[in-house]
Design an enzyme around this catalytic site. Structure first.
Site, PDB file in Angstrom:
ATOM      1  N   LYS A   1       0.840  -1.201   0.000  1.00  0.00           N
ATOM      2  CA  LYS A   1       0.000   0.000   0.000  1.00  0.00           C
ATOM      3  C   LYS A   1       0.875   1.251   0.000  1.00  0.00           C
ATOM      4  CE  LYS A   1      -2.975   2.703   3.098  1.00  0.00           C
ATOM      5  NZ  LYS A   1      -3.567   2.752   4.456  1.00  0.00           N
TER       6      LYS A   1
ATOM      7  N   ASP B   1      -2.082  10.602   3.724  1.00  0.00           N
ATOM      8  CA  ASP B   1      -3.510  10.335   3.873  1.00  0.00           C
ATOM      9  C   ASP B   1      -4.159  11.420   4.711  1.00  0.00           C
ATOM     10  OD1 ASP B   1      -6.029   9.258   3.953  1.00  0.00           O
ATOM     11  OD2 ASP B   1      -5.524   7.689   5.395  1.00  0.00           O
TER      12      ASP B   1
ATOM     13  N   LYS C   1      -9.375  13.586   8.330  1.00  0.00           N
ATOM     14  CA  LYS C   1      -8.850  13.187   9.626  1.00  0.00           C
ATOM     15  C   LYS C   1      -8.711  14.399  10.544  1.00  0.00           C
ATOM     16  CE  LYS C   1      -5.864   9.364   8.026  1.00  0.00           C
ATOM     17  NZ  LYS C   1      -6.395   8.276   8.872  1.00  0.00           N
TER      18      LYS C   1
ATOM     19  N   ASP D   1       1.881   6.428   5.801  1.00  0.00           N
ATOM     20  CA  ASP D   1       0.830   5.559   5.254  1.00  0.00           C
ATOM     21  C   ASP D   1       1.276   4.848   3.980  1.00  0.00           C
ATOM     22  OD1 ASP D   1      -1.617   4.467   5.849  1.00  0.00           O
ATOM     23  OD2 ASP D   1      -2.757   5.874   4.616  1.00  0.00           O
TER      24      ASP D   1
ATOM     25  N   ASP E   1     -11.772   7.742   4.164  1.00  0.00           N
ATOM     26  CA  ASP E   1     -10.569   7.476   4.944  1.00  0.00           C
ATOM     27  C   ASP E   1     -10.265   5.981   5.027  1.00  0.00           C
ATOM     28  OD1 ASP E   1      -8.345   8.157   6.408  1.00  0.00           O
ATOM     29  OD2 ASP E   1      -9.398   8.234   8.329  1.00  0.00           O
TER      30      ASP E   1
ATOM     31  N   GLU F   1      -9.307   4.295   2.347  1.00  0.00           N
ATOM     32  CA  GLU F   1      -8.890   4.302   0.946  1.00  0.00           C
ATOM     33  C   GLU F   1      -7.876   3.222   0.604  1.00  0.00           C
ATOM     34  OE1 GLU F   1      -5.440   5.504   2.822  1.00  0.00           O
ATOM     35  OE2 GLU F   1      -7.469   6.209   3.264  1.00  0.00           O
TER      36      GLU F   1
ATOM     37  N   ARG G   1      -7.646  -0.001   1.223  1.00  0.00           N
ATOM     38  CA  ARG G   1      -8.188  -1.245   0.668  1.00  0.00           C
ATOM     39  C   ARG G   1      -8.724  -1.037  -0.750  1.00  0.00           C
ATOM     40  NH1 ARG G   1     -12.292  -1.385   5.604  1.00  0.00           N
ATOM     41  NH2 ARG G   1     -10.516  -0.201   6.395  1.00  0.00           N
TER      42      ARG G   1
END
Length: 457
Positions: A225, A230, A237, A248, A307, A309, A311
């Site tokens: 990933k 993010d 967030k 991230d 949030d 995102e 997956r």
């Protein structure tokens, strides 16, 4: 260079490595003056404590250092920045430290992220005789340090393009090929979910693909990933939640680190590394809660929360990896806060359809001090990610079982007959320990490499 590949010389200061159990025995063999000095300091072989024994001229004659276990991957990690600058060697009359552990722990004990702030001093140097075990320890340390550097680098200097450059650098070192699919080309190449998440950012999303190895060998696909920052998207967030989101892309960094190890050891595999690299940003064309997107596999995804995102980008990469029917797929991702709530920062969550394999990996991780913990792909929870308007939704009904819901989401994009490991990790040290400063971290890589070596030879 913290470790010098050289037969240790007589001028190097000897390190007497002991633990609490062995210290009294080793002490009895030391010269009387050394015995008196060690007793005066109160040293008893405590882990991560050392004593400098002076010579008659005020220099360092020798060092006595306590450890928890001689074969620990962190056995010497407390020493490189604690000892006075100079050159050292492991004495023959202490515990026998394996060459791999010595090289790995000394190198990582001297690690510092110094891109923006100079270190106070260079670490001490350890002389180790050249050999396969020593070189393996240095290889592991190099890959781990590279992962840390990538995760520690701020998003300003580690966007999707910079992450691609890091992959290209590793590829060049090992004769691998790299292909990028960038921006709107993702739509033409049928990676719509990756495009949807990354389209709002000023820096274009992309799929980075590294290929290496002989076509005759079994295929290994590693997916990471790569969310380079993010913000949470439109489901923004909080400030505290956003503070560490440069990390991230930790899954991508760890995936690249594992690929680097596989290529360095020349494992007989046909390696495919896939990194969907995006920035989850806010702008007029950001993807929205309630939007529905078609994925590469053909499943339609409803966005329950922007949030969640990670997956969404992973599902396209996993579906693409599965199309070539590899022997195994491994994905690594800083995917859920729920995994951290369940297991804390130091225990990555492992999901696998093969319970026996998962338990084998857990046991191996404990033995190697590179742990992970098996969590269930609990099929009954799948109802929580079923959408009334699409095939699947990227959030569960509530916060409970969040890591399991995310894993079940990914499982829908990997055929049931294909061996697959999903690792939800933190990729960050939140407290300092010898060889492990606060900041980016490689997790589970030595354990995965051990398993891959056993499986593929």
């Amino acid at each position: 260079m913290p470790v010098e590949l050289k037969t240790p010389g007589a001028r190097a200061v000897p390190l007497h490595i002991v633990d609490r159990a062995s210290f009294p025995t080793h002490l009895r063999t030391a010269p009387a003056a050394t015995q008196r000095w060690l007793k005066a300091t109160g040293f008893q072989g405590e882990a991560d404590r050392h004593v400098l024994v002076p010579d008659g001229d005020g220099g360092v004659k020798e060092v006595w250092a306590g450890v928890t276990a001689a074969d620990s991957p962190w056995v010497l990690a407390a020493l490189p920045t604690a000892l006075p600058p100079g050159t050292y060697r492991i004495a023959d009359d202490g515990l026998e430290v394996p060459d791999e552990a010595a090289a790995l722990s000394w190198e990582l004990g001297g690690y510092a992220f110094d891109t923006y702030k100079a270190t106070r001093r260079e670490p001490a140097t350890l002389q180790l005789a050249p050999g396969l075990a020593t070189e393996r320890g240095l290889m592991l340390a190099t890959a781990i340090a590279s992962v840390r550097d990538l995760v520690n680098t701020p998003a300003e200097h580690m966007g999707p393009a910079e992450l691609a450059s890091a992959v290209k650098l590793v590829a060049k070192q090992h004769g691998a090929k790299v292909k990028e699919t960038v921006g709107d080309a993702l739509l033409k190449a049928n990676f719509p979910a990756i495009h949807a998440v990354g389209r709002a950012a000023a820096r274009a999303p992309r799929l980075i693909e590294l290929s290496w190895g002989s076509p005759k060998h079994p295929k290994l696909s590693i997916v990471g990933k790569g969310v380079c920052f993010d913000s949470g998207g439109l489901d923004l967030k909080s400030a505290d939640g956003m503070r560490l989101m440069k990390k991230d892309m930790g899954g991508a960094a760890n995936a690249l680190g594992l690929a680097q190890m596989v290529m360095a050891l020349k494992l007989p595999v046909r390696l495919q590394l896939l990194i969907p690299a995006v920035e989850n940003a806010v702008s007029g064309n950001a993807f929205r809660p309630g939007d529905v997107f078609r994925s590469r596999k053909g499943l339609h995804i409803e966005i329950g929360n922007t949030d969640a995102e990670g997956r969404v980008i992973l599902c396209d990469a996993l579906a693409y990896a599965a199309e070539s029917k590899p022997e195994v797929i491994i994905d690594l991702a800083t995917l859920t806060g729920a995994a951290r709530v369940a297991l804390g920062p130091a225990l990555p969550a492992l999901f696998s359809r093969d319970t026996a394999l998962a338990r084998q990996l857990v046991d191996s991780g404990l033995a190697l001090q590179d742990p992970l913990w098996h969590m269930p792909l609990w099929a009954d929870y799948h109802a929580g990610i079923e959408s009334p308007v699409a095939d699947i939704v990227n959030t569960g009904r509530n916060a409970m079982g969040g890591a399991i819901s995310a894993a079940l989401f990914l499982a829908d994009f990997v055929p049931a007959d294909l061996p697959w490991l999903h690792i939800d990790l933190f990729s960050w040290n939140d407290q300092a320990r010898p060889g492990r400063p606060v900041g980016g971290e490689a997790q589970t890589l030595r354990t995965l490499l051990h398993w891959l070596e056993a499986r593929f030879g």
